[in-house]
Design a protein around this motif. Structure first.
Motif, PDB file in Angstrom:
ATOM      1  N   LYS A 132       0.812  -1.219   0.000  1.00 58.48           N
ATOM      2  CA  LYS A 132       0.000   0.000   0.000  1.00 58.48           C
ATOM      3  C   LYS A 132       0.846   1.270   0.000  1.00 58.48           C
ATOM      4  CE  LYS A 132      -3.902   2.205   2.327  1.00 58.48           C
ATOM      5  NZ  LYS A 132      -4.847   2.130   3.477  1.00 58.48           N
ATOM      6  N   ALA A 133       1.858   1.335   0.862  1.00 58.72           N
ATOM      7  CA  ALA A 133       2.680   2.542   0.955  1.00 58.72           C
ATOM      8  C   ALA A 133       3.402   2.822  -0.352  1.00 58.72           C
ATOM      9  CB  ALA A 133       3.680   2.405   2.099  1.00 58.72           C
ATOM     10  N   LYS A 134       3.824   1.763  -1.026  1.00 56.52           N
ATOM     11  CA  LYS A 134       4.537   1.937  -2.289  1.00 56.52           C
ATOM     12  C   LYS A 134       3.619   2.541  -3.345  1.00 56.52           C
ATOM     13  CE  LYS A 134       7.751  -0.922  -3.376  1.00 56.52           C
ATOM     14  NZ  LYS A 134       8.518  -2.132  -3.772  1.00 56.52           N
ATOM     15  N   VAL A 135       2.366   2.093  -3.382  1.00 53.27           N
ATOM     16  CA  VAL A 135       1.416   2.646  -4.343  1.00 53.27           C
ATOM     17  C   VAL A 135       1.133   4.110  -4.030  1.00 53.27           C
ATOM     18  CG1 VAL A 135      -0.975   2.536  -5.156  1.00 53.27           C
ATOM     19  CG2 VAL A 135       0.350   0.442  -4.914  1.00 53.27           C
ATOM     20  N   GLU A 136       1.041   4.428  -2.743  1.00 52.60           N
ATOM     21  CA  GLU A 136       0.761   5.807  -2.353  1.00 52.60           C
ATOM     22  C   GLU A 136       1.894   6.750  -2.725  1.00 52.60           C
ATOM     23  OE1 GLU A 136      -0.027   5.364   1.788  1.00 52.60           O
ATOM     24  OE2 GLU A 136      -2.146   4.826   1.492  1.00 52.60           O
ATOM     25  N   ASP A 137       3.129   6.230  -2.728  1.00 53.81           N
ATOM     26  CA  ASP A 137       4.300   7.063  -3.020  1.00 53.81           C
ATOM     27  C   ASP A 137       4.776   6.960  -4.465  1.00 53.81           C
ATOM     28  OD1 ASP A 137       4.284   7.817  -0.378  1.00 53.81           O
ATOM     29  OD2 ASP A 137       5.751   6.307   0.244  1.00 53.81           O
ATOM     30  N   MET A 138       4.295   5.967  -5.188  1.00 52.73           N
ATOM     31  CA  MET A 138       4.829   5.665  -6.514  1.00 52.73           C
ATOM     32  C   MET A 138       4.080   6.394  -7.608  1.00 52.73           C
ATOM     33  SD  MET A 138       5.149   1.888  -8.309  1.00 52.73           S
ATOM     34  CE  MET A 138       6.415   1.242  -7.224  1.00 52.73           C
ATOM     35  N   ASP A 139       4.819   6.824  -8.605  1.00 51.61           N
ATOM     36  CA  ASP A 139       4.222   7.356  -9.815  1.00 51.61           C
ATOM     37  C   ASP A 139       3.609   6.185 -10.585  1.00 51.61           C
ATOM     38  OD1 ASP A 139       4.226   7.985 -12.766  1.00 51.61           O
ATOM     39  OD2 ASP A 139       4.829   9.935 -11.978  1.00 51.61           O
ATOM     40  N   PRO A 140       2.364   6.305 -11.082  1.00 47.78           N
ATOM     41  CA  PRO A 140       1.743   5.171 -11.781  1.00 47.78           C
ATOM     42  C   PRO A 140       2.541   4.695 -12.989  1.00 47.78           C
ATOM     43  CG  PRO A 140       0.486   7.198 -12.104  1.00 47.78           C
ATOM     44  CD  PRO A 140       1.464   7.456 -11.007  1.00 47.78           C
ATOM     45  N   PHE A 141       3.250   5.586 -13.629  1.00 49.16           N
ATOM     46  CA  PHE A 141       4.041   5.207 -14.801  1.00 49.16           C
ATOM     47  C   PHE A 141       5.233   4.338 -14.399  1.00 49.16           C
ATOM     48  CE2 PHE A 141       2.012   9.317 -15.514  1.00 49.16           C
ATOM     49  CZ  PHE A 141       1.168   8.981 -16.565  1.00 49.16           C
ATOM     50  N   GLU A 142       5.750   4.589 -13.207  1.00 50.51           N
ATOM     51  CA  GLU A 142       6.832   3.761 -12.677  1.00 50.51           C
ATOM     52  C   GLU A 142       6.330   2.344 -12.404  1.00 50.51           C
ATOM     53  OE1 GLU A 142       9.706   3.533  -8.690  1.00 50.51           O
ATOM     54  OE2 GLU A 142       8.552   5.353  -9.117  1.00 50.51           O
ATOM     55  N   ILE A 272     -13.377 -17.438  -6.498  1.00 49.93           N
ATOM     56  CA  ILE A 272     -13.128 -17.819  -5.106  1.00 49.93           C
ATOM     57  C   ILE A 272     -11.631 -17.940  -4.883  1.00 49.93           C
ATOM     58  CG2 ILE A 272     -13.685 -19.451  -3.283  1.00 49.93           C
ATOM     59  CD1 ILE A 272     -16.103 -20.333  -4.973  1.00 49.93           C
ATOM     60  N   ARG A 273     -11.089 -17.053  -4.053  1.00 44.72           N
ATOM     61  CA  ARG A 273      -9.672 -17.088  -3.698  1.00 44.72           C
ATOM     62  C   ARG A 273      -9.458 -16.389  -2.367  1.00 44.72           C
ATOM     63  NH1 ARG A 273      -7.127 -12.050  -4.886  1.00 44.72           N
ATOM     64  NH2 ARG A 273      -8.245 -10.764  -6.420  1.00 44.72           N
ATOM     65  N   ASN A 274      -8.280 -16.546  -1.833  1.00 38.02           N
ATOM     66  CA  ASN A 274      -7.962 -16.005  -0.521  1.00 38.02           C
ATOM     67  C   ASN A 274      -6.842 -14.986  -0.603  1.00 38.02           C
ATOM     68  OD1 ASN A 274      -8.092 -15.696   2.254  1.00 38.02           O
ATOM     69  ND2 ASN A 274      -7.918 -17.881   2.690  1.00 38.02           N
ATOM     70  N   VAL A 275      -6.829 -14.061   0.320  1.00 38.18           N
ATOM     71  CA  VAL A 275      -5.734 -13.109   0.484  1.00 38.18           C
ATOM     72  C   VAL A 275      -5.445 -12.945   1.973  1.00 38.18           C
ATOM     73  CG1 VAL A 275      -6.185 -11.782  -1.623  1.00 38.18           C
ATOM     74  CG2 VAL A 275      -7.315 -11.128   0.503  1.00 38.18           C
ATOM     75  N   LYS A 276      -4.194 -12.630   2.275  1.00 35.46           N
ATOM     76  CA  LYS A 276      -3.826 -12.299   3.646  1.00 35.46           C
ATOM     77  C   LYS A 276      -3.586 -10.803   3.700  1.00 35.46           C
ATOM     78  CE  LYS A 276      -0.637 -13.394   7.404  1.00 35.46           C
ATOM     79  NZ  LYS A 276       0.522 -14.246   7.821  1.00 35.46           N
ATOM     80  N   VAL A 277      -4.381 -10.117   4.527  1.00 31.38           N
ATOM     81  CA  VAL A 277      -4.287  -8.671   4.649  1.00 31.38           C
ATOM     82  C   VAL A 277      -3.528  -8.322   5.924  1.00 31.38           C
ATOM     83  CG1 VAL A 277      -5.572  -6.502   4.722  1.00 31.38           C
ATOM     84  CG2 VAL A 277      -6.503  -8.451   3.456  1.00 31.38           C
ATOM     85  N   TYR A 278      -2.553  -7.441   5.796  1.00 36.17           N
ATOM     86  CA  TYR A 278      -1.746  -7.026   6.937  1.00 36.17           C
ATOM     87  C   TYR A 278      -2.290  -5.729   7.529  1.00 36.17           C
ATOM     88  CZ  TYR A 278       1.457 -10.476   5.003  1.00 36.17           C
ATOM     89  OH  TYR A 278       2.003 -11.641   4.519  1.00 36.17           O
ATOM     90  N   GLU A 279      -1.889  -5.436   8.751  1.00 36.48           N
ATOM     91  CA  GLU A 279      -2.413  -4.277   9.470  1.00 36.48           C
ATOM     92  C   GLU A 279      -2.116  -2.965   8.753  1.00 36.48           C
ATOM     93  OE1 GLU A 279      -1.171  -4.232  13.507  1.00 36.48           O
ATOM     94  OE2 GLU A 279      -2.250  -6.067  14.067  1.00 36.48           O
ATOM     95  N   ASN A 280      -1.011  -2.922   8.000  1.00 37.27           N
ATOM     96  CA  ASN A 280      -0.647  -1.687   7.307  1.00 37.27           C
ATOM     97  C   ASN A 280      -1.350  -1.513   5.967  1.00 37.27           C
ATOM     98  OD1 ASN A 280       0.644  -3.587   5.747  1.00 37.27           O
ATOM     99  ND2 ASN A 280       2.705  -2.758   6.000  1.00 37.27           N
ATOM    100  N   GLY A 281      -2.231  -2.460   5.615  1.00 42.20           N
ATOM    101  CA  GLY A 281      -2.977  -2.364   4.364  1.00 42.20           C
ATOM    102  C   GLY A 281      -2.386  -3.151   3.222  1.00 42.20           C
ATOM    103  N   GLY A 293      -5.221 -17.362   4.984  1.00 46.53           N
ATOM    104  CA  GLY A 293      -5.466 -15.967   4.644  1.00 46.53           C
ATOM    105  C   GLY A 293      -6.451 -15.308   5.587  1.00 46.53           C
ATOM    106  N   THR A 294      -6.938 -14.146   5.170  1.00 52.23           N
ATOM    107  CA  THR A 294      -7.875 -13.358   5.964  1.00 52.23           C
ATOM    108  C   THR A 294      -9.323 -13.668   5.600  1.00 52.23           C
ATOM    109  OG1 THR A 294      -6.212 -11.597   6.007  1.00 52.23           O
ATOM    110  CG2 THR A 294      -8.432 -10.979   6.641  1.00 52.23           C
ATOM    111  N   VAL A 295      -9.533 -14.202   4.404  1.00 48.82           N
ATOM    112  CA  VAL A 295     -10.883 -14.467   3.913  1.00 48.82           C
ATOM    113  C   VAL A 295     -11.339 -15.862   4.346  1.00 48.82           C
ATOM    114  CG1 VAL A 295     -12.333 -14.614   1.848  1.00 48.82           C
ATOM    115  CG2 VAL A 295     -10.431 -12.987   1.918  1.00 48.82           C
ATOM    116  N   ASP A 296     -12.533 -15.944   4.913  1.00 52.00           N
ATOM    117  CA  ASP A 296     -13.060 -17.221   5.401  1.00 52.00           C
ATOM    118  C   ASP A 296     -13.718 -17.977   4.247  1.00 52.00           C
ATOM    119  OD1 ASP A 296     -14.158 -19.369   6.724  1.00 52.00           O
ATOM    120  OD2 ASP A 296     -14.977 -18.178   8.374  1.00 52.00           O
ATOM    121  N   ILE A 297     -12.905 -18.725   3.513  1.00 56.30           N
ATOM    122  CA  ILE A 297     -13.400 -19.451   2.337  1.00 56.30           C
ATOM    123  C   ILE A 297     -14.449 -20.490   2.728  1.00 56.30           C
ATOM    124  CG2 ILE A 297     -12.759 -20.930   0.395  1.00 56.30           C
ATOM    125  CD1 ILE A 297     -11.761 -18.081   0.117  1.00 56.30           C
TER     126      ILE A 297
END
Length: 356
Positions: A132-142, A272-281, A293-297
């Motif tokens: 998440k932090a990288k997307v917030e700081d990154m130029d989309p073209f990069e 149907i798939r799973n992801v693990k979400v961290y506290e920092n987003g 993961g975080t999703v209750d399949i």
């Protein structure tokens, strides 16, 4: 539940139809004409060619993912009517070939976003990762340069013809609000849903991935309330949602099982798939197993079963395991394992239902 498997076509996928046929319970492929640019009418001969390929292995082509929506439609430009007419003709051609469901999305510019296609996990496998932090700081073209250079495959949502117009698209969306995007979607749906109804096609809009705004772009398919609104724009069985547990699950506030129960009769297609979400987003895509993961399949599958779901489903993105070289997120092995996990839950629920 009818199990399917996404296939990108001969020469564009590391997986063959013969391999897909060997996965227990898989009835059909989820496919598209990836060489046809968004907005263009799909040629009948190319549609029939895919159908013939699939039928040689006893697989159906009931589900298409995706018939991409041209950006002029999303932006509400005067040129949208031309592209909508092409879309209508494509719907009719697909129905004539036996297609039952068309998946699409209404995400501006990017269909999906990750910062790493091969993030290494503790067990040595790799997976799609969002920082998440990288997307917030990154130029989309990069980000585009990074993602494009790390895949040997042309990835849907990141097609060269789309990326070549990136600056123009960002400029065009600068003053487009979420409310305006809703209005443009409503215009599109009011045009195409009657055609879908006439041809016994169910349209399934895919949630935004991730389900929140990035790079300042508007996003509307992000939560239960917004899905409810989209389905009410045109109240028709042909106006449905492709409910993706992984996309929606990237926001822990989303209760996917609850969405299944509310929208069950408007879900023609389930991812149907799973992801693990961290506290920092941040989030990373895991195995399908609930505890990974975080999703209750398990609870999601129970919601589908309790609702009498008879639509199409597919295991969505998987990890890259056992040294497999494949399209990011779309290897054979982990998605095959995912299918068997989903069938294990489903068969158990069937048995419990008969006993009780």
């Amino acid at each position: 539940m009818k199990m399917t498997f996404r296939w990108y076509g001969e020469g564009n996928d590391s997986i063959s139809l013969g391999q897909i046929k060997q996965i227990p319970g898989v009835e059909g492929i989820v496919w598209a004409l990836h060489d046809v640019p968004a907005g263009e009418e799909w040629p009948s001969d190319k549609i029939e060619a895919v159908k013939k390929q699939a039928e040689q292995y006893g697989l159906n082509i009931d589900v298409v993912e995706s018939v991409n929506v041209h950006e002029d439609i999303k932006l509400g430009l005067p040129t949208r009517d031309h592209y909508i007419e092409n879309y209508k003709r494509t719907i009719k051609k697909l129905a004539a070939a036996g297609v039952k469901v068309i998946c699409y999305n209404f995400m501006p510019v990017f269909d999906w976003t990750r910062t790493d296609l091969f993030k290494e996990m503790e067990d040595g496998s790799t997976a799609l990762f969002f920082e998440k932090a990288k997307v917030e700081d990154m130029d989309p073209f990069e980000l585009v340069d990074k993602i494009s250079s790390n895949s040997a495959y042309t990835m849907p949502g990141w097609e060269p013809e789309r990326l070549s117009k990136l600056k123009e698209l960002f400029e065009a969306y600068k003053n487009v609000s979420e409310e305006e995007l809703f209005q443009n979607l409503e215009y599109f749906l009011k045009e195409i849903i009657p055609v879908a109804e006439e041809n016994n096609i169910k349209m399934g809009i895919h949630p935004d991935d991730p389900p929140f705004s990035i790079f300042g772009l508007p996003r509307i398919m992000t939560n239960q309330q917004n899905i409810r609104r989209v389905l009410s724009l045109v109240d028709s069985p042909s106006n449905g949602v492709t409910l993706c547990s992984g996309s929606l699950g990237a926001n822990p506030d989303n209760n996917v099982a609850e969405m299944v129960r509310e929208f069950a009769d408007r879900i023609p297609f389930a991812h149907i798939r799973n992801v693990k979400v961290y506290e920092n987003g941040d989030f990373i895509e895991t195995s399908h197993r609930s505890s990974d993961g975080t999703v209750d399949i398990l609870e999601i599958m129970k919601a589908y079963h309790d609702s009498g779901f008879t639509g199409y489903a597919r295991p969505d993105h998987g990890r890259h395991i056992w040294g497999e070289e494949c399209r990011p997120g779309y290897g054979l092995y982990d998605r095959g394992l995912g299918i068997m996990y989903l069938w294990g839950i489903w068969d158990s629920l069937e048995r419990i239902g008969r006993v009780s």
